[in-house]
Design an enzyme around this catalytic site. Structure first.
Site, PDB file in Angstrom:
ATOM      1  N   CYS A 335       0.755  -1.399   0.049  1.00  0.00           N
ATOM      2  CA  CYS A 335       0.171  -0.046   0.008  1.00  0.00           C
ATOM      3  C   CYS A 335       0.819   1.197   0.057  1.00  0.00           C
ATOM      4  O   CYS A 335       0.450   2.098  -0.837  1.00  0.00           O
ATOM      5  CB  CYS A 335      -1.136   0.098   1.049  1.00  0.00           C
ATOM      6  SG  CYS A 335      -0.558  -0.832   2.567  1.00  0.00           S
ATOM      7  N   ARG A 364       7.630 -11.013   4.801  1.00  0.00           N
ATOM      8  CA  ARG A 364       6.966 -10.798   6.165  1.00  0.00           C
ATOM      9  C   ARG A 364       7.959 -12.004   7.050  1.00  0.00           C
ATOM     10  O   ARG A 364       7.839 -13.218   6.434  1.00  0.00           O
ATOM     11  CB  ARG A 364       5.355 -11.253   6.234  1.00  0.00           C
ATOM     12  CG  ARG A 364       4.720 -10.217   5.310  1.00  0.00           C
ATOM     13  CD  ARG A 364       3.398 -10.364   5.696  1.00  0.00           C
ATOM     14  NE  ARG A 364       2.473  -9.493   4.860  1.00  0.00           N
ATOM     15  CZ  ARG A 364       1.167  -9.529   4.828  1.00  0.00           C
ATOM     16  NH1 ARG A 364       0.275 -10.371   5.229  1.00  0.00           N
ATOM     17  NH2 ARG A 364       0.539  -8.548   4.048  1.00  0.00           N
ATOM     18  N   GLN A 382       1.386 -10.822  -3.659  1.00  0.00           N
ATOM     19  CA  GLN A 382      -0.149 -10.360  -3.529  1.00  0.00           C
ATOM     20  C   GLN A 382      -0.336  -9.855  -4.887  1.00  0.00           C
ATOM     21  O   GLN A 382       0.206  -8.932  -5.614  1.00  0.00           O
ATOM     22  CB  GLN A 382      -0.145  -9.231  -2.687  1.00  0.00           C
ATOM     23  CG  GLN A 382       0.015  -9.855  -1.075  1.00  0.00           C
ATOM     24  CD  GLN A 382      -0.240  -8.794  -0.178  1.00  0.00           C
ATOM     25  OE1 GLN A 382       0.127  -7.787  -0.066  1.00  0.00           O
ATOM     26  NE2 GLN A 382      -1.028  -9.082   0.960  1.00  0.00           N
ATOM     27  N   ASP A 384      -2.262  -7.527  -5.892  1.00  0.00           N
ATOM     28  CA  ASP A 384      -2.905  -6.368  -4.601  1.00  0.00           C
ATOM     29  C   ASP A 384      -3.416  -5.302  -5.826  1.00  0.00           C
ATOM     30  O   ASP A 384      -3.133  -5.256  -7.003  1.00  0.00           O
ATOM     31  CB  ASP A 384      -1.418  -5.632  -4.017  1.00  0.00           C
ATOM     32  CG  ASP A 384      -2.228  -5.264  -2.879  1.00  0.00           C
ATOM     33  OD1 ASP A 384      -3.455  -5.048  -2.598  1.00  0.00           O
ATOM     34  OD2 ASP A 384      -1.318  -5.171  -1.791  1.00  0.00           O
ATOM     35  N   HIS A 386      -4.999  -1.045  -5.215  1.00  0.00           N
ATOM     36  CA  HIS A 386      -5.540  -0.120  -4.179  1.00  0.00           C
ATOM     37  C   HIS A 386      -6.483   0.735  -5.001  1.00  0.00           C
ATOM     38  O   HIS A 386      -6.135   1.371  -6.249  1.00  0.00           O
ATOM     39  CB  HIS A 386      -4.498   0.707  -3.725  1.00  0.00           C
ATOM     40  CG  HIS A 386      -3.513  -0.250  -2.899  1.00  0.00           C
ATOM     41  ND1 HIS A 386      -2.500  -0.796  -3.365  1.00  0.00           N
ATOM     42  CD2 HIS A 386      -3.739  -0.603  -1.422  1.00  0.00           C
ATOM     43  CE1 HIS A 386      -2.122  -1.638  -2.330  1.00  0.00           C
ATOM     44  NE2 HIS A 386      -2.766  -1.530  -1.294  1.00  0.00           N
ATOM     45  N   LYS A 465     -12.035  -5.612   7.370  1.00  0.00           N
ATOM     46  CA  LYS A 465     -12.005  -6.136   6.006  1.00  0.00           C
ATOM     47  C   LYS A 465     -13.048  -7.112   5.638  1.00  0.00           C
ATOM     48  O   LYS A 465     -13.570  -7.861   6.806  1.00  0.00           O
ATOM     49  CB  LYS A 465     -10.517  -6.721   5.764  1.00  0.00           C
ATOM     50  CG  LYS A 465     -10.174  -7.771   7.082  1.00  0.00           C
ATOM     51  CD  LYS A 465      -8.585  -8.160   6.516  1.00  0.00           C
ATOM     52  CE  LYS A 465      -8.356  -9.138   7.594  1.00  0.00           C
ATOM     53  NZ  LYS A 465      -7.028 -10.021   7.562  1.00  0.00           N
ATOM     54  N   HIS A 511      -7.938  -1.373  -0.145  1.00  0.00           N
ATOM     55  CA  HIS A 511      -6.899  -2.387  -0.428  1.00  0.00           C
ATOM     56  C   HIS A 511      -7.591  -3.587  -0.739  1.00  0.00           C
ATOM     57  O   HIS A 511      -8.661  -3.882  -0.043  1.00  0.00           O
ATOM     58  CB  HIS A 511      -6.243  -2.867   0.627  1.00  0.00           C
ATOM     59  CG  HIS A 511      -5.665  -1.550   1.539  1.00  0.00           C
ATOM     60  ND1 HIS A 511      -4.141  -1.265   1.613  1.00  0.00           N
ATOM     61  CD2 HIS A 511      -6.142  -0.488   2.114  1.00  0.00           C
ATOM     62  CE1 HIS A 511      -3.931  -0.220   2.406  1.00  0.00           C
ATOM     63  NE2 HIS A 511      -5.240   0.302   2.910  1.00  0.00           N
TER      64      HIS A 511
END
Length: 637
Positions: A335, A364, A382, A384, A386, A465, A511
């Site tokens: 993000c 991570r 990911q 991902d 946004h 979420k 997200h």
RNA sequence: GCCACUAUAGCUCAGUAGGUAGAGCGCAUCCUUGGUAAGGAUGAGGUCACCGGUUCAAUCCCGGUUAGUGGCUCCA
């Protein structure tokens, strides 16, 4: 004596003398029901079969066929196990022993650790208890006596449980033989109802699930009224092992994880084909839906992570490094990068929503004990995106993402369930903002008519979420897609757009991921298909198998032709018998085997064998090619 | 990270009362040219995870480390 009226689920009514027990009523209905009924629901409330009924009531008898019947059956088995442990390990302290999805467990505090031999001994003792057919007897005690009972016997966990119950709680106990346990019940009538019990494994488990507490020993087991049901259960476990993505991943040469990088998977050529196909599909779909793709750096300055809140809320999961004396962090999320792209210039309200998508590699630091094949790793990609938008666009954007995720999962034939995760303990931002965001997600779910369960306190630190959970072959669920609504990052990074009024305003941010992580998704896909990927994903879509050396020339022509048209095809021209080559191709779960002998050479044909449907006979090469290309195009499975 | 268990050939696994190891599959070479799930022969592969201790001697016993497995906690 008064008579009472009992109403059964089919609407029929019968009269019994007041005080008749449920077991007597069941036997009166049919001897079989008397044997099979485990508990009863009286006016909607679960009760022991031994309970007398004193007033008119509607009664429903539950057997192992009913979900609640199963629960009670398993729970009673856990009491029997506890009794066996009490006999074999004097001085043991009991924690809790509930029924769970497939069976039951009980947590014990014992000095010695249980060995597999101990499990066998406990099982044996349980058999004796079952054979003795001890009744489960319920009784109640006032709080002081209850506390005294457990204090005397040193059962400090039970004491703690009682102390945590509300003052007006009825303290009920169940006793079978010499074993008594604090328990809300109900239970099956007697231990003799149990048939096929198996203790599966021992595991450590924290008291009350908190790692701050003492670790107890948990024994897991399963329990069924028929031996055949236990066998079927054990077979299912074996089947799950055969589908395990870690095993298949090695066999099919998709990926590996090596000592040099625990939790950091290596993708092999075949695994990359899967990945690339998934990403190709992903890019097409995102383009269609108005997303723009970006890529942001993996390492960024520490100041950025302080600004985003990750430094305060996510530090223990992050990796750090130094570049020219300055502190940098390896990104655990995409993000902030995406925000940097948005913030790189000024935006008009006319541009919104802006949907920035990124296949972002994040790292991570996960605890060593949680790593699990591709499902739980320390670096993953990911899928991902946004979405930066005006406040009134929130509902529509969320709905758009929900639809998209549904479309994706359908392609793979997945079923899933949805959860709404709310504010966690380690959260950033004011309660009002959280309520606003949570409400918006709930509205979108309800507007879409989706069933969902609420998962309190499981949100991200910056927002609530919606989670999409897929099941793996063992029935475990894995979070894949998520949609997170975020009012906080825009604040932290001072995001803005220029509104109609010429003033700066704050955009809202979503997200979201669809696959979740490509790695995990590949793991789940592998188990879902048991390694037999549909043609569009299969690393090798067709294998050409010439019968003898003299067919190799034509076989190479066939390979060349299919390859030219983009079909992933290979050739097995080894001087092995055809049975042998077919066996190998089957083991590798290649969708199509094209056998070539004299007949096929003569007719410009291929003899098609499908990995599941078997020998499909010879057809012209062009016809096969057309069919396969169509199968790939529609992503058939 | 915590609890328990495990680590022998590329894979699945034997094995040694402590005296440096073996099978099947796979792989290589040769023979075989065989129509829909294993044709035959020969051969190459192991510092018995790593580091230390006990011992005349350790793959085996002990301690530690690393990694894996099943859980717990945590998560995409």
């Amino acid at each position: 004596m008064n008579n009472i009226k009992i109403t059964l689920p089919d609407g029929s009514e019968n009269e019994y003398p007041a005080g008749t027990t449920l077991i007597e009523i069941a036997k009166g209905i049919s001897p079989r029901l008397g044997k099979e009924a485990l508990v009863a629901k009286v006016n909607g409330q679960l009760m022991d079969m031994g309970s007398p009924i004193k007033k008119d009531a509607s009664v429903e008898f539950l057997t192992f066929e009913d979900e609640e019947g199963k629960q009670v059956y398993r729970h009673s088995t856990s009491h029997v196990m506890a009794q066996a442990v009490q006999k074999l390990f004097p001085g043991v302290k009991f924690a809790i022993g509930p029924a769970i999805n497939d069976g039951f467990y009980y947590d014990f505090d014992v000095i010695d650790t249980f060995t597999p031999d101990d499990l066998a001994k406990i099982e044996k003792e349980m058999e004796a208890i079952i054979k003795a057919n001890l009744p489960f007897e319920r009784f109640e005690l006032p709080r002081p006596q209850a506390l005294a009972l457990f204090e005397e016997s040193g059962q400090n966990y039970k004491v703690e449980l009682i102390e945590d119950l509300p003052d007006d709680a009825i303290l009920s106990f169940y006793r079978q033989g010499d074993f008594t346990d604090l328990c809300a019940g109900p239970h099956i009538p007697s231990t003799g109802r149990l048939r096929a019990v198996k203790l599966l494994n021992v595991a450590g488990a924290y008291w009350r699930g908190s790692e701050k507490n003492k670790m107890l020993q948990r024994i897991y087991g399963v329990s069924f009224p028929k031996k055949a049901m236990l066998d079927e259960y054990l077979f299912r476990i074996e089947e799950a092992k055969r589908r395990d993505h870690r095993k298949l991943g090695a066999e099919l040469d998709l990926f590996s994880i090596q000592d040099e990088g625990p939790g950091f998977p290596f993708f092999h050529p075949r695994g990359m084909i899967l990945r690339n196909e998934l990403e190709k599909y992903w890019r097409e779909e995102h383009q269609k839906r108005g997303y723009q793709e970006i890529r942001t750096p993996i390492i960024l300055n520490r100041a950025l992570w302080e600004q985003s809140g990750h430094w305060d809320h996510y530090r223990e999961n992050m990796y750090f490094t130094k570049i020219d004396e300055a502190d940098y962090a390896v990104k655990p999320m995409n993000c902030p990068g995406s925000i940097m792209v948005y913030n790189n210039r000024l935006h008009s309200y006319r541009e919104l929503p802006i949907r920035l998508a990124e296949l972002g590699l994040v790292h991570r630091h996960e605890m060593s004990g949680v790593l699990h094949g591709l499902m739980r790793v320390r670096c993953f990609t990911q899928d991902d995106a946004h979405i930066f938008m005006l406040p009134h666009q929130v509902r529509e954007e969320i709905t758009g993402v929900i639809d998209m995720i549904d479309d994706f999962y359908k392609v793979f034939g997945f079923s899933y369930h949805v959860e709404l995760s709310t504010k966690p303990e380690k959260a950033m931002g004011a309660d009002e903002i959280w309520e606003l965001a949570t409400g918006a997600l709930r509205d979108a779910l309800e507007a879409g008519g989706l069933n969902y369960k609420v998962n309190e306190g499981d949100g991200a630190f910056y927002g609530p979420k919606i989670d999409f959970h897929l099941e793996d072959s063992l029935g475990r669920t894995w979070q894949c897609g998520t949609i997170q609504l975020d009012f906080l990052m825009p604040e932290k990074f001072n995001l803005s757009y220029v509104g109609e009024d010429g003033q700066k305003h704050r955009p809202v941010m979503i997200h979201r991921v669809v696959f979740g992580s490509i790695e995990r998704f590949i793991g789940i896909l592998t188990e879902h298909y048991a390694g037999a990927f549909p043609a569009w994903l299969a690393p090798v879509q067709a294998r050409v198998i010439p019968i003898t050396d003299r067919h190799a020339g034509y076989a190479r022509e066939v390979v060349g032709r299919l390859d030219k048209d983009g079909i992933r095809v290979d050739l097995d021209a080894r001087s092995e018998k055809i049975n042998y080559k077919i066996r190998e191709a089957q083991a590798q779960k290649i969708p199509y085997m094209l056998v070539i002998g004299d007949k096929e050479v003569d007719h410009c044909a291929v003899a098609v064998r499908h990995r599941v449907r078997g020998d499909l006979g010879a057809i012209p090469i062009g016809e096969f090619e057309e069919k396969l290309l169509e199968e790939i195009r529609v992503k058939a499975y």
